[in-house]
Design an enzyme around this catalytic site. Structure first.
Site, PDB file in Angstrom:
ATOM      1  N   MET A  29      -1.224  -5.084 -10.136  1.00 47.03           N
ATOM      2  CA  MET A  29      -2.414  -5.872 -10.472  1.00 47.03           C
ATOM      3  C   MET A  29      -2.026  -7.339 -10.661  1.00 47.03           C
ATOM      4  SD  MET A  29      -4.925  -3.400 -12.588  1.00 47.03           S
ATOM      5  CE  MET A  29      -4.130  -3.517 -14.174  1.00 47.03           C
ATOM      6  N   HIS A  36       7.746  -5.356 -12.352  1.00 46.57           N
ATOM      7  CA  HIS A  36       7.226  -5.195 -10.986  1.00 46.57           C
ATOM      8  C   HIS A  36       8.340  -5.411  -9.962  1.00 46.57           C
ATOM      9  CE1 HIS A  36       3.570  -6.677 -13.232  1.00 46.57           C
ATOM     10  NE2 HIS A  36       3.087  -5.602 -12.672  1.00 46.57           N
ATOM     11  N   GLY A 146       5.921   2.588 -11.927  1.00 44.98           N
ATOM     12  CA  GLY A 146       6.781   2.482 -13.095  1.00 44.98           C
ATOM     13  C   GLY A 146       6.656   3.687 -14.019  1.00 44.98           C
ATOM     14  N   LYS A 148       6.999   3.378 -17.037  1.00 43.84           N
ATOM     15  CA  LYS A 148       6.344   2.839 -18.239  1.00 43.84           C
ATOM     16  C   LYS A 148       4.942   3.419 -18.391  1.00 43.84           C
ATOM     17  CE  LYS A 148       4.604  -1.415 -20.179  1.00 43.84           C
ATOM     18  NZ  LYS A 148       3.299  -1.614 -19.519  1.00 43.84           N
ATOM     19  N   SER A 184       5.407  -6.320 -19.760  1.00 49.14           N
ATOM     20  CA  SER A 184       4.013  -6.050 -19.446  1.00 49.14           C
ATOM     21  C   SER A 184       3.292  -7.364 -19.237  1.00 49.14           C
ATOM     22  CB  SER A 184       3.358  -5.287 -20.605  1.00 49.14           C
ATOM     23  OG  SER A 184       1.954  -5.330 -20.465  1.00 49.14           O
TER      24      SER A 184
END
Ligand code: AMP
Length: 283
Positions: A29, A36, A146, A148, A184
Site C-alpha cells: 500500500m 517492504h 510479510g 508481520k 510499519s
C-alpha cells in the site's frame, strides 16, 4: 523500471513481462520502508522478474478517516523500487481497481472472522478480494507477504489453497527498527513520546519467549498474563488484544504448548493501532 497506471496498460505489457521468466509480485500500500524492501529483495532473489504494486485498498479499511490518513509518498516509493532493480510497478489510481458496480467478494469465512478480523470486520474480505484481483491481473508465479501481518498471510495461503490459485506464497520475517519496533507505515503517525514507548510491544514478546525458554511447561494463560502485565506498565499503550493461537490454524490453545504457537498483539497508541507477532515453540 516500467510504471503501469491502469489495468489495461498492465495487461498490454504482461506478455513481455511473463516472457522474462519467473514473475514475482510484491503487493503493497506504499509509503515503503525496509519491511517492504525485504519482500522485494526476497522476490529479487528467487524470481527473474519482479513487479510491485502500490494501492491503498479502500475495501480493507473500516474507518474512512483511517483510509484518508494513510501516508503516501509515491515519488519516494518509486525511487526506492528503482534502487532495488524492480522491473515494473502497478500503480492504479484510487478509483482504478474496482468497478463502481462491483459486487463480488472473496472471503476466507472462518479465518476472516477471528482475532484481527473480529476487531476490524470486513478487513480480511477486503484484503482477499484485492489480492485475488492483483493475482488475476498480474498472474505471478510467486507472491511475497510479510509475516508481520500473520493472519493476513494465513488468509492468503488459505484462499490460494481453497480456490486453486496457481501462485506460490512466500512469507518474509518481520523487519524491525534497531529498538525492536516492527517497521510499519503507521509508525510515522506516532508522537515522539509514543514512538519512544512503542518498543514495549516487541519487549513483551521477548519476555514471553524468555519465559517459555526457561520453562517449556509455561501455560498459554501465564504467557498472556506476562505480556498483558508488561504492556500494562506502559501508560501510553492500550492493549487491544493478546492472542496465543496454534501457529498453523489460529485455533485457540490452553495450558502448556504442545507445538508451535503464534503470539499476536494489537496495541493502540491512540489513535494508531500497531500489531506485532512472534512464533514460539515449547522446545
Ligand atoms: P502494507 O503496505 O502495509 O500493506 O504491507 C505490504 C506488505 O509488506 C505486507 O505483506 C506486509 O506484511 C509487509 N510488511 C509490512 N511491514 C513489514 C515488516 N516490518 N517486515 C516484513 N514485512 C512487512
Amino acid at each position: 523500471m516500467e510504471i503501469y497506471e491502469t489495468k489495461s496498460a498492465l495487461r498490454a505489457a504482461l506478455p513481455d513481462l511473463r516472457a522474462g521468466g519467473t514473475l514475482g509480485l510484491v503487493p503493497t500500500m506504499g509509503y515503503l520502508h525496509e519491511g517492504h524492501l525485504a519482500l522485494i529483495r526476497a522476490a529479487r532473489a528467487s524470481c527473474d522478474r519482479v513487479i510491485a504494486s502500490i494501492y491503498v485498498n479502500p475495501t480493507q479499511f473500516g474507518d474512512a478517516e483511517d483510509l484518508a490518513k494513510y501516508p503516501q509518498d509515491t515519488d519516494r516509493d518509486l525511487a526506492l523500487l528503482r534502487a532495488e532493480c524492480v522491473d515494473a510497478v502497478f500503480l492504479p489510481d484510487p478509483d482504478g481497481m474496482y468497478d463502481p458496480a462491483a459486487q463480488t467478494i472473496v472471503e476466507t469465512t472462518e479465518l476472516a472472522s477471528r482475532l484481527m478480523g473480529a476487531l476490524r470486520p470486513g478487513h480480511f474480505r477486503g484484503v482477499a478480494t484485492v489480492v485475488t484481483k492483483l493475482f488475476n491481473l498480474v498472474q505471478p508465479e510467486r507472491a511475497f507477504f510479510g509475516e508481520k501481518d500473520y493472519q493476513q498471510l494465513l488468509v492468503i495461503r488459505t484462499m490460494v489453497r481453497d480456490l486453486d490459485m496457481a501462485v506460490e506464497i512466500t512469507g518474509v520475517p518481520t523487519q524491525r527498527e534497531p529498538d525492536g519496533l516492527a517497521m510499519s507505515s503507521r509508525n510515522v503517525r506516532l508522537t515522539p513520546a509514543q514512538r519512544a514507548a512503542a518498543p514495549v510491544i516487541a519487549a513483551s514478546l521477548d519476555r514471553a519467549e524468555a519465559m517459555l525458554r526457561s520453562d517449556p511447561q509455561t501455560s498459554v494463560e501465564a504467557l498472556a498474563a506476562e505480556i498483558e502485565a508488561h504492556l500494562g506498565s506502559e501508560p501510553l499503550a492500550r492493549t487491544e488484544s493478546v492472542d496465543i493461537q496454534d501457529a498453523a490454524t489460529l485455533a485457540d490453545l490452553s495450558g502448556p504448548l504442545a507445538g508451535p504457537a503464534v503470539i499476536l498483539l494489537a496495541v493502540r497508541f491512540d489513535p494508531v493501532l500497531l500489531i506485532d507477532q512472534r512464533v514460539v515453540s515449547p522446545a
